[in-house]
Design a protein around this motif. Structure first.
Motif, mmCIF file in Angstrom:
data_model
loop_
_atom_site.group_PDB
_atom_site.id
_atom_site.type_symbol
_atom_site.label_atom_id
_atom_site.label_comp_id
_atom_site.label_asym_id
_atom_site.label_seq_id
_atom_site.Cartn_x
_atom_site.Cartn_y
_atom_site.Cartn_z
ATOM 1 N N LEU A 103 -8.148 -3.583 -2.568
ATOM 2 C CA LEU A 103 -7.319 -4.745 -2.818
ATOM 3 C C LEU A 103 -7.974 -5.959 -2.167
ATOM 4 C CD1 LEU A 103 -3.796 -3.178 -2.102
ATOM 5 C CD2 LEU A 103 -5.089 -3.202 -4.238
ATOM 6 N N THR A 104 -7.321 -7.093 -2.227
ATOM 7 C CA THR A 104 -7.913 -8.318 -1.677
ATOM 8 C C THR A 104 -8.104 -8.223 -0.168
ATOM 9 O OG1 THR A 104 -6.914 -9.621 -3.443
ATOM 10 C CG2 THR A 104 -7.613 -10.815 -1.493
ATOM 11 N N ASP A 105 -7.145 -7.590 0.546
ATOM 12 C CA ASP A 105 -7.200 -7.512 2.016
ATOM 13 C C ASP A 105 -7.839 -6.230 2.516
ATOM 14 O OD1 ASP A 105 -5.966 -9.932 2.141
ATOM 15 O OD2 ASP A 105 -3.938 -9.130 2.416
ATOM 16 N N THR A 106 -8.457 -5.446 1.655
ATOM 17 C CA THR A 106 -9.044 -4.172 2.092
ATOM 18 C C THR A 106 -10.249 -4.435 2.996
ATOM 19 O OG1 THR A 106 -8.323 -3.099 0.048
ATOM 20 C CG2 THR A 106 -10.066 -2.006 1.309
ATOM 21 N N ASN A 107 -10.263 -3.681 4.103
ATOM 22 C CA ASN A 107 -11.364 -3.776 5.073
ATOM 23 C C ASN A 107 -12.388 -2.699 4.746
ATOM 24 O OD1 ASN A 107 -13.094 -3.886 7.256
ATOM 25 N ND2 ASN A 107 -11.473 -3.992 8.785
ATOM 26 N N PRO A 108 -13.667 -3.066 4.562
ATOM 27 C CA PRO A 108 -14.667 -2.041 4.216
ATOM 28 C C PRO A 108 -14.795 -0.942 5.258
ATOM 29 C CG PRO A 108 -15.527 -4.244 3.834
ATOM 30 C CD PRO A 108 -14.257 -4.423 4.593
ATOM 31 N N ASP A 109 -14.512 -1.284 6.523
ATOM 32 C CA ASP A 109 -14.643 -0.266 7.573
ATOM 33 C C ASP A 109 -13.461 0.689 7.573
ATOM 34 O OD1 ASP A 109 -17.025 -1.434 8.335
ATOM 35 O OD2 ASP A 109 -16.015 -2.846 9.698
ATOM 36 N N HIS A 110 -12.291 0.194 7.211
ATOM 37 C CA HIS A 110 -11.089 1.049 7.164
ATOM 38 C C HIS A 110 -10.391 0.844 5.822
ATOM 39 C CE1 HIS A 110 -11.677 1.683 11.463
ATOM 40 N NE2 HIS A 110 -11.782 0.340 11.604
ATOM 41 N N PRO A 111 -10.979 1.308 4.746
ATOM 42 C CA PRO A 111 -10.400 1.035 3.425
ATOM 43 C C PRO A 111 -9.046 1.703 3.206
ATOM 44 C CG PRO A 111 -12.237 2.565 3.242
ATOM 45 C CD PRO A 111 -12.228 2.073 4.665
ATOM 46 N N ASP A 112 -8.780 2.852 3.844
ATOM 47 C CA ASP A 112 -7.513 3.529 3.619
ATOM 48 C C ASP A 112 -6.342 2.797 4.244
ATOM 49 O OD1 ASP A 112 -8.534 4.002 6.105
ATOM 50 O OD2 ASP A 112 -7.643 6.002 6.285
ATOM 51 N N ALA A 113 -6.629 1.877 5.193
ATOM 52 C CA ALA A 113 -5.549 1.146 5.842
ATOM 53 C C ALA A 113 -5.010 0.038 4.936
ATOM 54 C CB ALA A 113 -6.030 0.543 7.162
ATOM 55 N N GLY A 114 -5.842 -0.599 4.181
ATOM 56 C CA GLY A 114 -5.381 -1.699 3.328
ATOM 57 C C GLY A 114 -5.646 -1.482 1.856
ATOM 58 N N GLY A 115 -6.174 -0.333 1.478
ATOM 59 C CA GLY A 115 -6.460 -0.057 0.067
ATOM 60 C C GLY A 115 -5.464 0.919 -0.539
ATOM 61 N N LEU A 116 -5.575 1.141 -1.865
ATOM 62 C CA LEU A 116 -4.693 2.040 -2.607
ATOM 63 C C LEU A 116 -5.424 3.355 -2.822
ATOM 64 C CD1 LEU A 116 -2.050 2.541 -4.166
ATOM 65 C CD2 LEU A 116 -3.135 1.525 -6.182
ATOM 66 N N VAL A 117 -5.079 4.332 -1.935
ATOM 67 C CA VAL A 117 -5.693 5.652 -2.055
ATOM 68 C C VAL A 117 -5.166 6.310 -3.338
ATOM 69 C CG1 VAL A 117 -6.039 7.879 -0.934
ATOM 70 C CG2 VAL A 117 -5.872 5.797 0.445
ATOM 71 N N TYR A 118 -6.047 6.923 -4.096
ATOM 72 C CA TYR A 118 -5.658 7.453 -5.405
ATOM 73 C C TYR A 118 -4.653 8.595 -5.275
ATOM 74 C CZ TYR A 118 -5.784 9.168 -10.127
ATOM 75 O OH TYR A 118 -5.414 9.563 -11.378
ATOM 76 N N ASP A 119 -4.648 9.315 -4.149
ATOM 77 C CA ASP A 119 -3.651 10.373 -3.969
ATOM 78 C C ASP A 119 -2.236 9.811 -4.032
ATOM 79 O OD1 ASP A 119 -5.607 12.219 -3.807
ATOM 80 O OD2 ASP A 119 -5.576 12.407 -1.612
ATOM 81 N N ARG A 120 -2.071 8.570 -3.526
ATOM 82 C CA ARG A 120 -0.752 7.948 -3.617
ATOM 83 C C ARG A 120 -0.408 7.592 -5.079
ATOM 84 N NH1 ARG A 120 -0.598 3.835 1.617
ATOM 85 N NH2 ARG A 120 -0.826 5.463 3.220
ATOM 86 N N VAL A 121 -1.411 7.198 -5.842
ATOM 87 C CA VAL A 121 -1.174 6.946 -7.264
ATOM 88 C C VAL A 121 -0.714 8.226 -7.965
ATOM 89 C CG1 VAL A 121 -2.250 6.236 -9.425
ATOM 90 C CG2 VAL A 121 -2.820 5.060 -7.293
ATOM 91 N N ARG A 122 -1.338 9.340 -7.593
ATOM 92 C CA ARG A 122 -0.951 10.610 -8.207
ATOM 93 C C ARG A 122 0.478 10.982 -7.839
ATOM 94 N NH1 ARG A 122 -4.456 15.688 -6.583
ATOM 95 N NH2 ARG A 122 -3.367 15.254 -4.634
ATOM 96 N N GLU A 123 0.883 10.713 -6.581
ATOM 97 C CA GLU A 123 2.257 10.991 -6.172
ATOM 98 C C GLU A 123 3.247 10.123 -6.952
ATOM 99 O OE1 GLU A 123 2.256 10.317 -2.032
ATOM 100 O OE2 GLU A 123 1.106 12.132 -1.525
ATOM 101 N N VAL A 124 2.854 8.859 -7.165
ATOM 102 C CA VAL A 124 3.722 7.977 -7.948
ATOM 103 C C VAL A 124 3.901 8.531 -9.364
ATOM 104 C CG1 VAL A 124 3.869 5.693 -9.006
ATOM 105 C CG2 VAL A 124 3.226 5.915 -6.605
ATOM 106 N N PHE A 125 2.841 9.023 -9.942
ATOM 107 C CA PHE A 125 2.919 9.579 -11.295
ATOM 108 C C PHE A 125 3.752 10.855 -11.323
ATOM 109 C CE2 PHE A 125 0.312 6.362 -12.649
ATOM 110 C CZ PHE A 125 -0.157 6.513 -13.953
ATOM 111 N N LEU A 126 3.660 11.671 -10.264
ATOM 112 C CA LEU A 126 4.447 12.903 -10.217
ATOM 113 C C LEU A 126 5.940 12.610 -10.145
ATOM 114 C CD1 LEU A 126 2.307 15.150 -7.841
ATOM 115 C CD2 LEU A 126 2.729 15.498 -10.270
#
Length: 723
Positions: free
Chosen positions: A105-128
């Motif tokens: 995302l816009t605020d994603t930190n390259p060093d800690h991408p999981d803190a400010g990014g959209l992990v695909y596992d969460r997308v899969r949970e949303v779809f479930l």
């Protein structure tokens, strides 16, 4: 499950478009092409000629920054979706230390991408958690193939087995191709641009609706031809039948029919596109768009187009104009474009208005016709009432006449009984006189022929003595009766000396010439009568031959066998003819295989149910109509030929007269009979043959009855001629 793609239910569907092109961290290169791709995808999805999504069912999220706001928004949108749930993401994708895919995302930190990014596992949970029937994910980012690995992980509780109808399309399993930053101002990403280009071009020869699964092989070929990273896909259950877009290259049946007509004109008469454009008052570009199907031809162009082809002498199939108009209305009705739908509704409204006008006119005509029929019925009822009164008076007169005839018949019967008793007495007296006359005749015969050896009185005999001798006649007259006279001794008288008296001469023989003339006349007369009966038999067979004949096209019908051919005729006029005893109802019909109209007599109900323009069914036997029918009504059409019956009557009448003349020529006592016989026998023959033929009875019935009637009339003529 069917194999045909069906368009989604957009009312219960949701498309979520996420594009990240701006980054606050310098660790990620800006992607202006990502935002261009987001806009381009939204335009294709809302294009009514392609995907056709309503704008209110699309949620576009450009440059999302806070994952804490984005993730709840995704969950809320997914939970309220029951039809198709579509997620599109374009931006940078990174791999977490454990190999998981993270969408930046816009605020994603390259060093800690999981803190400010959209992990695909969460997308899969949303779809479930979503009740959507079909779930589609399109990822245009680096390492997007990891999403497929996550979906295909069968050991995980949230694997593919728990997602019904899921489909994932990713740009690459490795790093995706990105155009140079200097070229991204107006460009899209390589993967999204190729996909949208394929959607806009369509698949020639393909179905109306295209699925992502159908697009994938062509997308793969185009990316390979451009030396771009190959895409990847994974689908489960019914997701392969999700109709993602309309086929832009699909040609409608209407455009195909137009192009076929133009090809026929170009083949037979070398008709060019420019000629048709000029004669239809259109530009060549417009005509080309109509023939290719990129635009729907208006109604007036279709009429002018076919009229131009006919002027050039192009052979066209019958009914092509009506077929083209039906196909055109179907294409207008099924078009997704609102402007085209407006045109369709306007034409349908105009057509309905014309139909209402026609129905109103027919209703008014029918109302006027009913009023006229009612007035006619009143006049007919008055006429019938007057006729009924006259018939009742005539019936009373006939009854009185019948009673008078009965009284006269009773008096005649009584008079006949009296005359019968008188006749018995006269017969008794005649028998007595006959017996006496026989005795006298026998006595006279004996006196005229004296027996041999009987002595004659001497010449000098005394006359007194001779007169006193008993007379033989007197002796026979005084005998007890004929038998006594016959048994008495023969009376003799003296034989004179002179020669015996000669016997009467024999009867003269009949001349041979007269016998030959009588035989010739009899032979000629019977031959002419035979010819007349032969023609009567032929006419009877011709009139009744269609009874029981098979219908043409029946199973097992041999070649060359005469059959009843069904036809259709159109009623051109209806009229009635009033007679003294009844009214004849007639219709004029134009046959489909004959020129001119033919008039048939039908029943009253048949006449009332048909009108001018009504299609009626006909049965044709050897070129002649023998039956007409319509909606359960049936009327036979007689094949009776009155002139043939006149010829039959003339042959039988003249032949009978000649035969009778030959038979009674030697004993003709009443020549006037021979002048009246042809007229009487001819008239009765004409009446009888006409009745038999019109009744369409079997020849095995009509011939014996006709011959019997002829024998009776011939015997009567024979008897009257010899009286």
């Amino acid at each position: 499950m069917t194999d045909r793609p069906e368009p989604p239910d957009f009312a219960n569907s949701r498309a979520i478009l996420i594009g990240t092109g701006t980054y606050r961290s310098s660790g990620f290169q800006p992607l202006p092409a990502a935002l261009n791709s987001l806009t381009a995808v939204e335009q294709v999805l809302t294009d009514p000629r392609l995907c056709g999504w309503p704008p209110d069912r699309i949620t576009a999220i450009p440059d999302p920054s806070d994952i804490r706001e984005l993730l709840p928004q995704l969950r809320e949108l997914a939970r309220e979706t029951r039809g198709v749930l579509l997620l599109y993401y374009v931006g940078h994708g990174v791999i977490l230390p454990r190999g998981q895919l993270c969408l930046t995302l816009t605020d994603t930190n390259p060093d800690h991408p999981d803190a400010g990014g959209l992990v695909y596992d969460r997308v899969r949970e949303v779809f479930l958690d979503s009740p959507a029937k079909v779930k589609v994910v399109v990822l245009d980012c680096c390492y997007s193939g990891r999403a497929i690995e996550a979906l295909a992980a069968g050991a995980a509780p949230a694997g593919a087995a728990h997602i019904r109808g899921a489909y994932i399309l990713v740009a690459s399993d490795r790093a995706a191709h990105v155009v140079p930053l200097s070229e991204q101002a107006e460009a899209t990403t390589s993967f999204t641009g190729t996909l949208l280009e394929l959607i806009r071009d369509g698949m020639p020869g393909g179905p109306v609706w295209l699925t992502l699964g159908a697009l994938y092989p062509h997308l793969q070929d185009r990316l390979r031809q451009r030396a771009l990273p190959p895409p990847n896909q994974l689908g489960t259950d019914s997701a392969n039948l999700f109709a993602f877009t309309r086929n832009a290259a699909h040609r409608s049946p209407f455009a195909t029919a137009l192009a076929a007509a133009f090809a026929r004109g170009r083949l037979h008469r070398d008709v060019t596109l420019e000629q048709l454009a000029q004669e239809s008052d259109r530009s060549p570009e417009e005509v080309s768009s109509y023939l290719s199907g990129t635009a729907i031809a208006p109604r007036d162009f279709v009429d002018a187009f076919l009229a131009a082809l006919e002027r050039h002498g192009v052979p066209l199939p019958p009914g092509l104009l009506g077929t083209l108009h039906e196909l055109r209305l179907t294409e207008l009705r099924e078009s997704p474009l609102p402007a085209v739908q407006v045109v369709y509704l306007q034409e349908v409204t105009e057509q309905l208005r014309q139909e209402v006008t026609v129905l109103t006119r027919e209703r008014d005509d029918e109302r006027r016709g009913r009023l006229a029929d009612r007035a006619l019925a009143v006049r007919e009822a008055s006429r019938l009432a007057a006729r009924l009164t006259a018939e009742e008076a005539r019936s009373r007169r006939l009854q009185e006449s019948s009673e008078e005839k009965d009284r006269r018949l009773a008096a005649a019967v009584a008079f006949a009984h009296i005359r019968e008793s008188d006749l018995v007495e006269i017969r008794r007296e005649a028998d007595s006189l006959g017996r006496e006359l026989g005795v006298l005749r026998l006595q006279v015969q004996r006196l005229m022929d004296p027996a041999d050896g009987e002595p004659s009185p001497p010449a000098d005999a005394d006359p007194v003595v001779a007169a006193a001798a008993p007379s033989p006649v007197l002796a026979l007259a005084t005998a007890p009766g004929p038998e006594a006279g016959r048994t008495a001794a023969p009376v003799t008288r003296p034989q004179s000396a002179g020669p015996s008296r000669p016997r009467p001469p024999r009867r003269a023989p009949v001349p041979v010439g007269r016998v030959l003339a009588q035989g010739l006349l009899l032979l000629i007369g019977l031959s002419v009568v035979g010819v007349g009966f032969g023609r009567f038999l032929d006419e009877s067979v011709r009139v009744t031959a269609h009874q029981g004949a098979p219908a043409c096209g029946s199973p097992g019908l041999a070649a060359g066998v005469d059959c009843l051919k069904p036809e259709t005729g159109r009623v051109t006029a209806t009229f009635s003819e009033d007679g003294e005893a009844s009214t004849a109802y007639k219709i004029s019909v134009l046959r489909e295989t004959a020129s001119g109209t033919e008039t048939y007599t039908v029943g009253k109900r048949f006449y009332d149910d048909v009108a001018s323009g009504t299609e009626v069914d006909l049965k044709v036997w050897l070129g002649h109509v023998v039956e007409t029918s319509y909606h359960g009504h049936r009327a036979d059409v007689p094949l009776y030929d009155r002139w043939e019956m006149v010829l039959v009557a003339l042959l039988i009448g003249v032949g009978t007269t000649v035969a009778v003349l030959g038979g009674v020529l030697a004993r003709l006592e009443n020549p006037g009979v021979l002048w009246g016989a042809p007229a009487v026998i001819g008239f009765t023959s004409w009446m009888g043959s006409s009745i038999f033929v019109q009744a369409e009875l079997s020849p095995w019935v009509t011939m014996p009855v006709g011959v019997l009637c002829w024998l009776i009339s011939s015997a009567a003529a024979w008897g009257f001629a010899t009286v």
